[in-house]
Design an enzyme around this catalytic site. Structure first.
Site, PDB file in Angstrom:
ATOM      1  N   ASP A 163       0.947  -1.116  -0.187  1.00  0.00           N
ATOM      2  CA  ASP A 163       0.060   0.019  -0.213  1.00  0.00           C
ATOM      3  C   ASP A 163       0.819   1.122   0.045  1.00  0.00           C
ATOM      4  O   ASP A 163       0.291   2.241   0.057  1.00  0.00           O
ATOM      5  CB  ASP A 163      -0.960   0.108   1.439  1.00  0.00           C
ATOM      6  CG  ASP A 163      -2.130   0.884   0.962  1.00  0.00           C
ATOM      7  OD1 ASP A 163      -2.607   1.227  -0.041  1.00  0.00           O
ATOM      8  OD2 ASP A 163      -2.472   1.577   2.317  1.00  0.00           O
TER       9      ASP A 163
ATOM     10  N   GLN B  85      -5.351  -1.869  -6.748  1.00  0.00           N
ATOM     11  CA  GLN B  85      -6.468  -1.119  -5.705  1.00  0.00           C
ATOM     12  C   GLN B  85      -7.262  -0.122  -6.528  1.00  0.00           C
ATOM     13  O   GLN B  85      -6.570   0.372  -7.586  1.00  0.00           O
ATOM     14  CB  GLN B  85      -5.070  -0.202  -4.932  1.00  0.00           C
ATOM     15  CG  GLN B  85      -5.765   0.469  -3.998  1.00  0.00           C
ATOM     16  CD  GLN B  85      -4.823   1.217  -2.951  1.00  0.00           C
ATOM     17  OE1 GLN B  85      -4.358   2.244  -3.195  1.00  0.00           O
ATOM     18  NE2 GLN B  85      -4.252   0.499  -2.090  1.00  0.00           N
TER      19      GLN B  85
ATOM     20  N   SER C 207      -7.504   5.409  -0.211  1.00  0.00           N
ATOM     21  CA  SER C 207      -7.730   3.880  -0.891  1.00  0.00           C
ATOM     22  C   SER C 207      -9.054   3.425  -0.371  1.00  0.00           C
ATOM     23  O   SER C 207      -9.848   3.844   0.443  1.00  0.00           O
ATOM     24  CB  SER C 207      -6.772   3.024   0.017  1.00  0.00           C
ATOM     25  OG  SER C 207      -5.523   3.335  -0.186  1.00  0.00           O
TER      26      SER C 207
END
Length: 284
Positions: free
Chosen positions: A202, A276, A226
């Site tokens: 991430d 993502q 996110s």
């Protein structure tokens, strides 16, 4: 006290009850919990209930911002224990509300057909500056507070191949490469290795969707976060050594951007794939 540079310590959970675990966030200088930490701790919690299989995929949703000053409870649901695959669901809870949930699947290792993408060309990580070194090289173009933030203890060493300028960003290709590795030794246990790489997955990721628009985190009016995260593990790896995170963003629309990534060892083995979707709005 947990040190911000030690991933093994950061990912340690306290068992509260059967299927219930508690984790905390180190003070990393930000008001919200880093999303990669919640992914990694949730996977750690799931592993506490899966003694003999290895994670091959995870799918997660970020629901609410995490409070860095409060512990996180991880409640594991044992969805299925099958002959080859095991499935778990994990809810991350703060202040009585879900902030994140994760579904992950584990498999008994087996042999099978194999193919993979080729390792892209990239300079050696040792030839690239750290984030702090890069910012210091820009001299007076960068406010000292940005350098101070880059020098704050972090558990992952990042080396950008083509970093965006921090004060004069310009539109760039969404294709991007970042080398990464754990700063402190994390041993060779495959479970901890996966949780550590999930943490790092991430990092420096959403920025790929911002690059085509010449945007950076400090762009006035930018709202970015996110929304979801998916990861597939293909082969064992050693995150004590460098991993190349090769990324691109194929699409942005309706206030959302999609980013994709592949993770390679230095010798060219594709060990993980990541995707993502992120929120990206610019308010005038």
């Amino acid at each position: 006290m947990r040190t911000p540079e030690n991933l093994a310590e950061i990912l340690t959970l306290e068992a509260i009850e059967v299927n219930l675990f508690r984790g905390v966030s180190p003070n990393d200088g930000f008001p919200r919990i880093f999303g990669g930490l919640v992914i990694a701790q949730a996977l750690t919690a799931a592993y506490k209930t899966v003694p003999d299989r290895i994670c091959h995929s995870l799918h997660a949703y970020f629901i609410r911002p995490g409070d860095v000053n409060a512990p996180v409870l991880y409640e594991v649901e044992r969805a299925r224990d099958g002959g080859t695959f095991t499935t778990r669901r994990v809810a991350a809870i703060q202040h009585g509300e879900q902030i994140f949930n994760l579904a992950c699947s584990f498999q008994t290792p087996e042999e099978g057909l194999e193919h993979q993408s080729d390792l892209p060309d990239a300079p050696d990580p040792e030839s690239l500056p750290t984030e702090a070194e890069y910012l210091r090289s820009l001299g007076d173009e960068v406010h000292p507070r940005f350098i101070k933030m880059a020098e704050y203890p972090r558990p992952v060493d990042l080396r950008w191949v083509d970093p965006q300028h921090p004060t004069r960003p310009t539109p760039k290709s969404s294709t991007k490469q970042v080398w990464m590795r754990a700063k402190a030794p994390i041993g060779d246990d495959v479970r901890l290795q996966q949780c550590a790489l999930a943490y790092a997955s991430d990092m420096a990721f959403m920025e790929s969707a911002l690059r085509p628009h010449g945007l950076i985190w400090t762009t006035p009016g930018l709202q970015a976060a996110s929304l979801d995260h998916a990861m597939w593990f293909h082969h064992p790896f050693d995150f004590n050594d460098w991993i190349l995170f090769s990324q691109d963003s194929p699409s942005a629309s309706q206030g959302r951007g999609l980013v994709r990534g592949q993770m390679f060892t230095r010798d060219g083995k594709l060990v993980a794939s990541v995707a993502q979707e992120c929120l990206m709005r610019v308010r005038k």
